[in-house]
Design an enzyme around this catalytic site. Structure first.
Site, PDB file in Angstrom:
ATOM      1  N   SER A   1      98.941  25.305  49.685  1.00 21.55           N
ATOM      2  CA  SER A   1      98.221  25.804  48.728  1.00 21.55           C
ATOM      3  C   SER A   1      96.842  24.984  48.533  1.00 21.55           C
ATOM      4  CB  SER A   1      99.005  26.437  47.630  1.00 21.55           C
ATOM      5  OG  SER A   1      98.032  27.408  46.876  1.00 21.55           O
TER       6      SER A   1
ATOM      7  N   ASP B   1     102.515  36.980  50.733  1.00 22.45           N
ATOM      8  CA  ASP B   1     101.692  36.275  49.766  1.00 22.45           C
ATOM      9  C   ASP B   1     100.747  37.118  48.930  1.00 22.45           C
ATOM     10  OD1 ASP B   1     100.296  34.291  48.605  1.00 22.45           O
ATOM     11  OD2 ASP B   1     100.468  32.973  49.937  1.00 22.45           O
TER      12      ASP B   1
ATOM     13  N   HIS C   1     104.468  33.366  48.306  1.00 24.94           N
ATOM     14  CA  HIS C   1     103.569  32.052  48.076  1.00 24.94           C
ATOM     15  C   HIS C   1     104.117  31.016  47.797  1.00 24.94           C
ATOM     16  CE1 HIS C   1      99.583  29.941  47.679  1.00 24.94           C
ATOM     17  NE2 HIS C   1     100.124  29.497  46.636  1.00 24.94           N
TER      18      HIS C   1
END
Length: 372
Positions: A218, A287, A318
């Site tokens: 991320s 996600d 996610h």
């Protein structure tokens, strides 16, 4: 606009603790001190490769997805036999009970390997390893990749440690994880932080670039893409890059701009075309924070020879790799390592050993001539 997006995306993590004695302190180019930790996996004394724990139901002895010998060593779930493996701290474990090994005599002992738990190493232990202190295995002498792990938002070293230890155990790799400067990390600080971490591995611990893999999850995809492109530009590209739930850029998470706007941050899409390392994309199709198509579009910007087969996991979100998908997750990461990373490491190690052997022969020959 930038501050509003930052307030939504960058949140401080819940406080966690990591033993101070296990923390390695780094200083970035801005003079800021950041904490880090180093996890070392046990390695096979014969091959120098990391020992991997088995997946559920797995009882392999030595597996090579690439078709060569020993693409990572495994231990048999039902075996009581252990062979030699060494950690930088000097721990060595050797036992002999070959009744359930599935082999006979010494051959059975050699192929059934039970790794101990990967160990977190202090700065002193790493320095001793570097100096080749008696009883201490070397960090740089083995055929073990080191993952430089850049964590996601709302995480710190304390709460990513179990996940990093899991990766080290299942993949047979060393892991070096670091923290960012502040809870609302600026792009400049993050880039300085990952550079400080890489410099420690590459220059202080003398781990060559081809043995270092970048793993960015991320937010961590930002500094990871930056460093992968930077090392390629400098002519010494890192060994590989794993991008887990990456984004095109910060602004593009909430607004499809079509280009990098002034004030945008972590524009991975601008760095990706300059990366010269094998890139593995991992993303969940469900996600809800970073749209799944960010990985698809980033993949398209990577030059063809460096595109590894992506891992797009159906219905995964996610933040978590749930237990139900972990076997697939580990299997595909191993496949990436065995296909794109380990062959070069083995070739380089074989070349180094051949060079050392030739040097030893020359020295012996010179001594014999002098004796005559």
């Amino acid at each position: 606009m930038g501050d509003a997006i930052s307030s939504l995306l960058f949140q401080p993590p819940p406080p966690t603790r990591l033993k101070e004695s296990k923390v390695i302190w780094l200083t970035n180019s801005f003079g800021k001190r950041i904490p880090a930790f180093f996890i070392e996996c046990p390695k096979d004394d014969r091959t120098g490769e990391g020992i991997r724990a088995p997946l559920p139901g797995e009882s392999q002895q030595s597996v090579s997805a690439a078709g060569g010998a020993g693409a990572g060593s495994y231990y048999s779930k039902g075996s009581k036999t252990t062979t030699n493996h060494t950690l930088a701290g000097g721990s060595r474990h050797t036992t002999g009970n070959n009744q359930n090994s599935g082999g006979t005599g010494e051959e059975g002992l050699l192929h059934h390997q039970v790794p101990s738990t990967p160990q977190i190493r202090t700065m002193k232990e790493l320095e001793m390893s570097l100096r080749g202190a008696p009883g201490v295995g070397g960090i740089t002498s083995s055929c073990v990749p080191t993952l430089l792990y850049s964590h996601a938002n709302a995480e710190d070293l304390g709460n990513i440690y179990p996940w990093c230890k899991f990766l080290s155990k299942m993949l047979g790799v060393n892991i070096f994880a670091y923290d960012y400067t502040g809870w609302d990390p600026s792009e400049e600080y993050c880039f300085a932080d990952v550079t400080a971490a890489y410099t420690y591995l590459n220059q202080t611990l003398q781990i060559p670039a081809h043995s270092i893999l970048l793993y960015g999850r991320s937010l961590g995809s930002g500094p990871s893409c930056y460093l992968a492109a930077k090392t390629a530009e400098e002519g010494e590209a890192v060994g590989g890059l794993i991008l887990h739930a990456p984004f095109l850029s910060v602004y593009r998470i909430v607004l499809e701009s079509g280009c990098t706007l002034p004030g945008d941050r972590f524009a991975n899409v601008d760095y990706a075309p300059f990366i010269r390392s094998p890139v593995l994309f991992i993303h969940g199709t469900k996600d809800s924070i970073v749209p799944f198509n960010h990985s698809e579009r980033l993949l398209d910007t990577i030059i063809e020879p460096y595109r590894a087969d992506p891992l797009f996991i159906k219905d995964m979100g996610h933040n978590n790799v749930h237990a139900s998908v972990r076997p697939l997750f580990v299997e595909r990461l191993r496949e990436y390592l065995d296909t794109h990373i380990m062959p070069e490491l083995r070739e380089r190690r074989q070349h180094d050993e051949s060079s050392r052997s030739r040097m030893v022969m020359r020295v012996r020959s010179a001594r014999l001539q002098q004796a005559r």
